[in-house]
Scaffold this motif. Structure first.
Motif, PDB file in Angstrom:
ATOM      1  N   LEU A  41      10.068   4.642  -6.493  1.00 16.70           N
ATOM      2  CA  LEU A  41      10.485   3.958  -5.170  1.00 16.70           C
ATOM      3  C   LEU A  41      10.306   5.459  -4.217  1.00 16.70           C
ATOM      4  N   PRO A  42      11.049   6.639  -4.302  1.00 20.25           N
ATOM      5  CA  PRO A  42      10.964   7.306  -3.468  1.00 20.25           C
ATOM      6  C   PRO A  42       9.607   7.894  -2.844  1.00 20.25           C
ATOM      7  N   ARG A  43       8.521   7.906  -3.735  1.00 19.95           N
ATOM      8  CA  ARG A  43       7.259   8.235  -3.368  1.00 19.95           C
ATOM      9  C   ARG A  43       6.769   7.085  -2.347  1.00 19.95           C
ATOM     10  N   LEU A  44       7.017   5.704  -2.789  1.00 23.27           N
ATOM     11  CA  LEU A  44       6.643   4.609  -2.148  1.00 23.27           C
ATOM     12  C   LEU A  44       7.225   4.697  -0.843  1.00 23.27           C
ATOM     13  N   ASP A  45       8.413   4.916  -0.632  1.00 20.78           N
ATOM     14  CA  ASP A  45       9.232   5.135   0.304  1.00 20.78           C
ATOM     15  C   ASP A  45       8.458   6.086   1.785  1.00 20.78           C
ATOM     16  N   GLU A  46       8.028   6.924   0.920  1.00 21.82           N
ATOM     17  CA  GLU A  46       7.325   8.061   1.923  1.00 21.82           C
ATOM     18  C   GLU A  46       5.907   7.444   2.167  1.00 21.82           C
ATOM     19  N   LEU A  47       5.183   6.738   1.298  1.00 25.46           N
ATOM     20  CA  LEU A  47       3.948   6.118   1.764  1.00 25.46           C
ATOM     21  C   LEU A  47       4.010   5.239   2.603  1.00 25.46           C
ATOM     22  N   LEU A  48       5.049   4.419   2.767  1.00 24.25           N
ATOM     23  CA  LEU A  48       5.136   3.185   3.677  1.00 24.25           C
ATOM     24  C   LEU A  48       4.881   3.693   5.272  1.00 24.25           C
ATOM     25  N   ARG A  49       5.278   5.133   5.249  1.00 23.54           N
ATOM     26  CA  ARG A  49       5.201   5.871   6.649  1.00 23.54           C
ATOM     27  C   ARG A  49       3.737   6.865   6.759  1.00 23.54           C
ATOM     28  N   SER A  50       3.022   6.549   5.872  1.00 26.86           N
ATOM     29  CA  SER A  50       1.704   7.340   6.063  1.00 26.86           C
ATOM     30  C   SER A  50       0.963   7.136   7.214  1.00 26.86           C
ATOM     31  N   SER A  51       0.260   8.145   7.564  1.00 20.01           N
ATOM     32  CA  SER A  51      -0.589   8.058   8.491  1.00 20.01           C
ATOM     33  C   SER A  51      -1.882   7.307   8.526  1.00 20.01           C
ATOM     34  N   ASP A  52      -2.332   7.154   7.202  1.00 21.59           N
ATOM     35  CA  ASP A  52      -3.364   6.391   6.726  1.00 21.59           C
ATOM     36  C   ASP A  52      -2.769   4.883   6.707  1.00 21.59           C
ATOM     37  N   VAL A  53      -3.687   3.935   7.437  1.00 18.87           N
ATOM     38  CA  VAL A  53      -3.427   2.705   7.387  1.00 18.87           C
ATOM     39  C   VAL A  53      -3.655   2.121   6.029  1.00 18.87           C
ATOM     40  N   GLY A  54      -4.462   2.435   5.318  1.00 20.62           N
ATOM     41  CA  GLY A  54      -4.760   1.839   4.096  1.00 20.62           C
ATOM     42  C   GLY A  54      -3.795   2.261   2.974  1.00 20.62           C
ATOM     43  N   ILE A  55      -3.235   3.363   3.376  1.00 25.45           N
ATOM     44  CA  ILE A  55      -2.289   3.793   2.374  1.00 25.45           C
ATOM     45  C   ILE A  55      -0.841   3.205   2.422  1.00 25.45           C
ATOM     46  N   ARG A  56      -0.627   2.800   3.873  1.00 22.02           N
ATOM     47  CA  ARG A  56       0.606   2.057   4.371  1.00 22.02           C
ATOM     48  C   ARG A  56       0.587   0.644   3.499  1.00 22.02           C
ATOM     49  N   ALA A  57      -0.793   0.013   3.682  1.00 23.12           N
ATOM     50  CA  ALA A  57      -0.681  -1.236   3.142  1.00 23.12           C
ATOM     51  C   ALA A  57      -0.669  -1.266   1.731  1.00 23.12           C
ATOM     52  N   ALA A  58      -1.265  -0.400   1.135  1.00 21.65           N
ATOM     53  CA  ALA A  58      -1.242  -0.313  -0.696  1.00 21.65           C
ATOM     54  C   ALA A  58       0.142  -0.019  -0.942  1.00 21.65           C
TER      55      ALA A  58
END
Length: 518
Positions: free
Chosen positions: A186-203
């Motif tokens: 969960l901490p890692r996914l929380d970080e990825l939800l704010r990624s600069s890469d749109v595909g990573i945010r969606a994933a």
């Protein structure tokens, strides 16, 4: 030709092992392994041993084919040899080995005892770290499900940020395979939800949804993506060159991913957001909103009218998903709109509409005849769904068992499988066709159909409908006779006929009967 015959060609297994696996041409040997794999489980020890010998062949492609064949055969005798190939020099062989081992551990208690979760941590971690084998390791974790080692969760969460969209998708599926132990992700996914890469945010949002209620703490972060208008176009050139398929909307559009995730999280406070998205200009967002309603389920039932309006959407995928969602909501008020969609030009809409009616069970029994008519739909999957739906409408639909049994003669395996599933629910009317069911269990060429026949017989037996001596006694046994049948003067088939006539009278009164059909 033998490969296409699949299970039906099992009697040729030893001949293929004896002659073709020793052929000097490696292409012929690979084709032989492919054919043996298509025959599925139940091969003799001689055949399995011959395939196992191919694990030591010098050609890496042949070793990969042997691994896949052993997985298809559910062979547990070569687990040690398979594990040894996890360190093979060929990345392709290592990938096939971990997929095979994951599959065998998931289905065999014997292999699981040899390789408990802690024994798989190191090989899985190493394969997840290698871009050439990462996808295969994720596939293995999906197979393992709750048997997967929890220590790999962090590496799987890291794979959600992979630059390859297909690996991101596999990582989301893997996290959904053992959601109760994904707290470390969960901490890692929380970080990825704010990624600069749109595909990573969606994933990342898709991964959160795959984990489900265990990740409810991230609902607020996911909801912020509802206003994200970005789209991942990184695979566009490959799509144009036919190098890959277009990724699902949930992996390209953060809005779609967020809607689906909020539904799967059960975040009821965001139901209104899903309602607002039903009028979005993008058909993919509208479809994702309908899917979110399906995930919300009963908690969103009060919004059934807004969802019913989408049944008239211009885009057929949206109409189909709206039908699915209405079935999940379980709202009887939507029945009239669903029945109208039985005439939709898009077969996917008809399929989801009839499945939704089946989900409503006895609340939809007055529409049994409308469902029955879809048994003649020109599309096989619609006929299959209609058979299953009919069996869920309660006792008034059971007299249609004979018509459903007629689908057992169809060439489409899914139709036959669905017909058997339906007959298993149709009480003594289904039991009267036990001989036909038994014939499919013994002789059908498709493994899924044989298993469905076995399940149907088990269901009917557990309910007491196969307790009579011999199948022929079933029609006249009176098993399942309703209270008061004796007083009406009907017995056996007479009672069966009385039920049909009573049902016909009720349907005639409702205006649903097509005169002259019977």
């Amino acid at each position: 030709a033998i490969r296409a015959m699949g299970w039906a060609a099992s009697r040729f297994g030893e001949d293929i092992a004896e002659y073709l696996l020793k052929h000097p041409n490696v292409t012929c040997r690979i084709a032989a392994l492919d054919a043996l794999g298509k025959m599925g489980p139940g091969q003799s020890a001689t055949v399995r041993g011959a395939v196992g010998e191919c694990l030591r062949d010098q050609d890496p492609l042949l070793r990969q084919s042997a691994l896949r064949a052993l997985a298809s055969m559910a062979d547990s005798q070569h687990a040690e040899d398979i594990k040894a190939l996890l360190t093979d020099a060929s990345p392709g062989v290592r990938a096939a080995a971990i997929e095979t081992l994951g599959h065998l551990v998931s289905i065999s208690a014997e292999v699981e005892s040899l390789y408990p979760p802690e024994a798989l941590v190191q090989p899985l971690t190493e394969l997840l770290a290698d871009g050439r084998t990462r996808r295969a390791a994720l596939t293995a974790l999906c197979s393992l499900g709750n048997k997967a080692p929890e220590a790999c969760v962090g590496a799987v969460a890291d794979a959600v940020a992979d630059q390859d969209c297909e690996i991101r998708q596999a990582a989301c599926h893997a996290l959904g395979s053992f959601p109760l132990r994904c707290g470390a992700a969960l901490p890692r996914l929380d970080e990825l939800l704010r990624s600069s890469d749109v595909g990573i945010r969606a994933a990342a949002a898709t991964a959160v949804g795959a984990i489900g209620p265990e990740a409810i703490s991230l609902a607020g972060a996911v909801a912020q993506l509802l206003s994200d208008d970005g789209e991942d176009t990184s695979t566009l050139t490959s799509q144009m060159g036919a190098g890959c398929r277009r990724p699902p909307a949930q992996l390209r559009l953060p809005r779609c991913a967020a809607l689906g995730a909020l539904g799967r999280l059960g975040a009821a406070e965001h139901v209104k957001s899903a309602v607002a998205a039903l009028s979005d200009p993008s058909w993919e967002v509208r479809k994702a909103s309908c899917e979110a309603f399906g995930a919300f389920g009963a908690v969103a039932r009060e919004e059934h009218s807004a969802l019913s309006a989408v049944l008239e959407d211009d885009a057929f995928p949206v109409r189909a998903m709206a039908c699915y969602a209405l079935g999940q909501l379980g709202s009887a008020e939507a029945l009239a709109g669903l029945i109208e969609k039985f005439e939709d030009q898009a077969h996917s809409v008809r399929l989801h509409a009839v499945s939704a009616v089946g989900q409503l069970g006895e609340k939809a029994e007055e529409y049994a005849h409308d469902v029955f008519k879809l048994l003649n739909d020109p599309v096989a999957h619609v006929r299959a769904s209609a058979a299953v739906a009919l069996s869920r409408l309660g006792p008034s639909a059971n007299p249609y068992a004979g018509v459903v049994a007629g689908l057992l003669a169809e060439s489409d395996a899914e139709v036959r499988r669905a017909s058997l599933e339906a007959l298993g629910r149709m009480g003594r009317h289904g039991a009267a066709l036990a001989e036909e069911i038994y014939e499919r269990r013994e002789y059908d060429a498709n493994a899924a159909v044989r298993e469905a026949a076995n399940q149907a017989l088990a269901s009917l037996g557990a309910a007491g409908f196969l307790a009579q001596e011999g199948f022929a006694a079933l029609e006249d046994s009176g098993v399942g006779r309703e209270l008061g049948a004796e007083q009406k003067g009907f017995h056996g088939l007479g009672h069966h006929f009385a039920q049909i006539q009573e049902t016909k009278k009720r349907v005639l009164n409702s205006g649903q009967w097509v005169e002259g059909l019977f």
